[in-house]
Design a protein around this motif. Structure first.
Motif, PDB file in Angstrom:
ATOM      1  N   GLN A   1       0.946  -1.084  -0.162  1.00 14.63           N
ATOM      2  CA  GLN A   1      -0.069  -0.017  -0.098  1.00 14.63           C
ATOM      3  C   GLN A   1       0.767   1.224  -0.065  1.00 14.63           C
ATOM      4  N   CYS A   2       0.311   2.369  -0.385  1.00 14.62           N
ATOM      5  CA  CYS A   2       1.016   3.697  -0.159  1.00 14.62           C
ATOM      6  C   CYS A   2       0.039   4.923   0.086  1.00 14.62           C
ATOM      7  N   ASP A   3       0.958   5.746   0.561  1.00 10.23           N
ATOM      8  CA  ASP A   3       0.259   7.078   0.926  1.00 10.23           C
ATOM      9  C   ASP A   3       0.425   8.010  -0.196  1.00 10.23           C
ATOM     10  N   VAL A   4      -0.365   8.292  -0.944  1.00  6.91           N
ATOM     11  CA  VAL A   4      -0.477   9.322  -1.953  1.00  6.91           C
ATOM     12  C   VAL A   4      -0.977  10.800  -1.585  1.00  6.91           C
ATOM     13  N   MET A   5       0.001  11.792  -1.890  1.00 10.30           N
ATOM     14  CA  MET A   5      -0.490  13.267  -1.935  1.00 10.30           C
ATOM     15  C   MET A   5      -1.368  13.865  -2.890  1.00 10.30           C
ATOM     16  N   THR A   6      -2.658  14.042  -2.829  1.00 11.91           N
ATOM     17  CA  THR A   6      -3.532  14.662  -3.843  1.00 11.91           C
ATOM     18  C   THR A   6      -3.857  15.947  -3.455  1.00 11.91           C
ATOM     19  N   ALA A   7      -4.644  16.416  -4.275  1.00 11.09           N
ATOM     20  CA  ALA A   7      -5.320  17.748  -4.024  1.00 11.09           C
ATOM     21  C   ALA A   7      -6.077  17.906  -2.661  1.00 11.09           C
ATOM     22  N   ASP A   8      -6.672  16.693  -2.463  1.00  9.73           N
ATOM     23  CA  ASP A   8      -7.616  16.519  -1.426  1.00  9.73           C
ATOM     24  C   ASP A   8      -6.441  16.286  -0.008  1.00  9.73           C
ATOM     25  N   GLY A   9      -5.292  16.207  -0.093  1.00  8.05           N
ATOM     26  CA  GLY A   9      -4.575  15.326   1.146  1.00  8.05           C
ATOM     27  C   GLY A   9      -4.247  14.092   0.736  1.00  8.05           C
ATOM     28  N   ILE A  10      -3.684  13.468   1.737  1.00  5.78           N
ATOM     29  CA  ILE A  10      -3.061  12.414   1.607  1.00  5.78           C
ATOM     30  C   ILE A  10      -4.270  11.247   1.623  1.00  5.78           C
ATOM     31  N   VAL A  11      -4.009  10.051   0.811  1.00 12.65           N
ATOM     32  CA  VAL A  11      -4.830   9.108   0.747  1.00 12.65           C
ATOM     33  C   VAL A  11      -4.068   7.658   0.592  1.00 12.65           C
ATOM     34  N   ARG A  12      -4.862   6.919   1.222  1.00 10.10           N
ATOM     35  CA  ARG A  12      -4.363   5.441   1.322  1.00 10.10           C
ATOM     36  C   ARG A  12      -4.636   4.781   0.278  1.00 10.10           C
ATOM     37  N   ALA A  13      -3.758   4.061  -0.664  1.00 13.28           N
ATOM     38  CA  ALA A  13      -3.989   3.269  -1.773  1.00 13.28           C
ATOM     39  C   ALA A  13      -3.663   1.982  -1.864  1.00 13.28           C
ATOM     40  N   ASP A  14      -4.353   1.056  -2.469  1.00 13.14           N
ATOM     41  CA  ASP A  14      -3.654  -0.308  -2.709  1.00 13.14           C
ATOM     42  C   ASP A  14      -2.668   0.017  -4.118  1.00 13.14           C
ATOM     43  N   THR A  15      -1.463  -1.063  -4.103  1.00 13.39           N
ATOM     44  CA  THR A  15      -0.958  -0.992  -5.430  1.00 13.39           C
ATOM     45  C   THR A  15      -1.027  -2.280  -6.212  1.00 13.39           C
ATOM     46  N   ALA A  16      -2.023  -3.324  -5.851  1.00 14.67           N
ATOM     47  CA  ALA A  16      -1.985  -4.374  -6.268  1.00 14.67           C
ATOM     48  C   ALA A  16      -2.217  -4.456  -7.633  1.00 14.67           C
ATOM     49  N   PHE A  17      -2.749  -3.363  -8.436  1.00 18.58           N
ATOM     50  CA  PHE A  17      -3.055  -3.461  -9.837  1.00 18.58           C
ATOM     51  C   PHE A  17      -1.562  -3.091 -10.805  1.00 18.58           C
ATOM     52  N   VAL A  18      -0.657  -2.467 -10.200  1.00 18.83           N
ATOM     53  CA  VAL A  18       0.492  -2.175 -10.863  1.00 18.83           C
ATOM     54  C   VAL A  18       1.510  -3.168 -10.821  1.00 18.83           C
ATOM     55  N   THR A  19       1.741  -4.168 -11.375  1.00 21.52           N
ATOM     56  CA  THR A  19       2.672  -5.326 -11.457  1.00 21.52           C
ATOM     57  C   THR A  19       3.383  -5.587 -10.161  1.00 21.52           C
ATOM     58  N   PRO A  20       2.937  -6.168  -9.339  1.00 22.26           N
ATOM     59  CA  PRO A  20       3.418  -6.348  -8.071  1.00 22.26           C
ATOM     60  C   PRO A  20       4.688  -7.342  -7.996  1.00 22.26           C
ATOM     61  N   HIS A  21       4.788  -8.110  -8.940  1.00 21.11           N
ATOM     62  CA  HIS A  21       5.834  -9.088  -8.820  1.00 21.11           C
ATOM     63  C   HIS A  21       7.274  -8.729  -9.449  1.00 21.11           C
ATOM     64  N   ASP A  22       7.107  -7.482 -10.060  1.00 24.91           N
ATOM     65  CA  ASP A  22       8.498  -6.847 -10.946  1.00 24.91           C
ATOM     66  C   ASP A  22       9.112  -5.940 -10.078  1.00 24.91           C
ATOM     67  N   PRO A  23      10.120  -6.034  -9.506  1.00 19.18           N
ATOM     68  CA  PRO A  23      10.620  -4.931  -8.497  1.00 19.18           C
ATOM     69  C   PRO A  23      10.953  -3.851  -9.236  1.00 19.18           C
ATOM     70  N   MET A  24      11.386  -3.683 -10.539  1.00 18.35           N
ATOM     71  CA  MET A  24      11.433  -2.696 -11.390  1.00 18.35           C
ATOM     72  C   MET A  24      10.143  -1.853 -11.712  1.00 18.35           C
ATOM     73  N   ARG A  25       8.998  -2.485 -11.539  1.00 18.62           N
ATOM     74  CA  ARG A  25       7.849  -1.811 -12.128  1.00 18.62           C
ATOM     75  C   ARG A  25       6.852  -1.638 -10.816  1.00 18.62           C
TER      76      ARG A  25
END
Length: 374
Positions: free
Chosen positions: A46-70
């Motif tokens: 998971q990651c904390d993302v700074m948006t225009a509405d402040g920091i939101v917590r988001a899951d990163t599962a959709f972004v190629t989780p098994h490739d350490p470079m991606r």
């Protein structure tokens, strides 16, 4: 997303590095109703993302989780679900990285591990509380140059070297080790040099690099003007301490610019850093172009311009040794995923073995020469 809404996003994210180029890159994702944001911290999928509405917590599962470079990393600009899209919210993608700081992992597969993205300045923090390790500085600089960022060496704890002449000699040693790189001395304790560093990093994103005990978190606090990063006592004997920073954190600086603080790095393995190594040892690379043989190893070959420069005292022997070491290491890392290069290395080993056997035979003389004659 309406134009006025998108403009408000741009205004709110400007302190974190958002610009017109990023907005143009994000436009297709904005058309899908996704929100732009910058990753300020990654932790266990998971990651904390700074948006225009402040920091939101988001899951990163959709972004190629098994490739350490991606995988998503600190410093990425990402597209996240809008509010009300569900729980958890997801990072749907990240924008193409302008720069990326990568080191090799400890795995036998020689994977790369991305440490930070979209960095303009790579600050290599080096403590003056212990003896300078010039080889380690060269290693950090090779990775920094390879990332596409501009390196900067900051000698911390300068208050521990009160004699200005001694301090100038230390700076000179590092400058010789870091051609084309600015070297600053700072003291978080006295505040000396902090204003100069703050001015340098006020434009763009900077990443703080160094081993544990280099004073990175204390330096981050000095730039932020507050104790944002937890700092623990460092042992006076060897300058080492606990890893006070355990994740990479992105922070907006009050004087402008963005800072990414990193954990103390025990190992700094090269990862396909040929260009970076060449930049660190630019004077050796330039001399190598004058060698008689294009594949000169700069050892004992005739017409070696590098060896001649070392013999004249123009290039320190230590620096040539460090250059050879990093070139060999980088070549070996690349060879793990490059069959052609592996074959070249094996051929070189066979040739060197044959040369060694021939030299040994020559020293022994022709067969039977050890027998006495009457």
């Amino acid at each position: 997303m309406s134009l006025s809404s998108f403009s408000s996003h741009a205004h709110a994210l400007a302190p974190y590095g958002w610009d017109e180029a990023w907005a143009e890159e994000f436009a297709p994702h904005a058309a899908l109703g996704l929100l732009p944001g910058r990753v300020v911290r990654v932790d266990r999928g998971q990651c904390d993302v700074m948006t225009a509405d402040g920091i939101v917590r988001a899951d990163t599962a959709f972004v190629t989780p098994h490739d350490p470079m991606r995988v998503v990393c600190t410093g990425d600009w990402v597209a996240v679900d809008p509010a009300g899209a569900g729980d958890p919210r997801y990072v749907r993608t990240y924008l193409p990285r302008r720069t990326s700081f990568v080191r090799s992992t400890s795995s036998k597969r020689s994977d790369g591990q991305i440490l930070a993205a979209n960095v303009d300045h790579a600050i290599v923090a080096v403590s003056l509380a212990v003896e300078l390790d010039l080889g380690r500085i060269e290693r950090f600089l090779a990775l920094a140059w390879e990332s596409g960022a501009q390196p900067l060496v900051v000698l911390t704890k300068a208050d521990l070297v009160p004699d200005p002449v001694s301090l100038s000699y230390l700076v000179q040693d590092v400058e010789t080790t870091a051609p084309g790189v600015q070297v600053l001395t700072v003291s978080s304790k006295t505040g000396a040099g902090i204003d100069v560093l703050a001015a340098v990093v006020s434009g763009g994103t900077s990443v703080l690099l160094g081993i544990s005990g280099a004073g990175k978190s204390t330096l981050a606090n000095a730039l932020l003007g507050e104790d944002a990063m937890e700092v623990q006592e460092i042992r006076d004997v060897d300058g080492k301490g606990r890893h006070t920073t355990t994740t990479r954190n992105l922070l907006a600086l009050p004087g402008g610019g963005v800072l990414i603080d990193t954990p103390g790095l025990r190992g700094v393995g090269l990862y396909d850093a040929e260009t970076g190594v060449g930049q660190v040892f630019s004077e050796i690379e330039e001399l190598a172009g004058q060698c008689r043989f294009h594949d000169c190893a700069h050892e004992s070959e005739p017409g070696c311009a590098v060896r001649e420069a070392v013999d004249r005292g123009e290039v320190p022997e230590r620096r040539l040794d460090s250059y050879r070491k990093l070139v060999r290491e980088n070549r070996w890392i690349v060879a793990k995923t490059d069959a052609r290069l592996r074959a070249e290395i094996r051929r070189d080993w066979r040739l060197k073995g044959a040369e060694g056997r021939a030299n040994h035979a020559a020293k022994r003389g022709p067969s039977g020469s050890h027998q006495h004659t009457r």
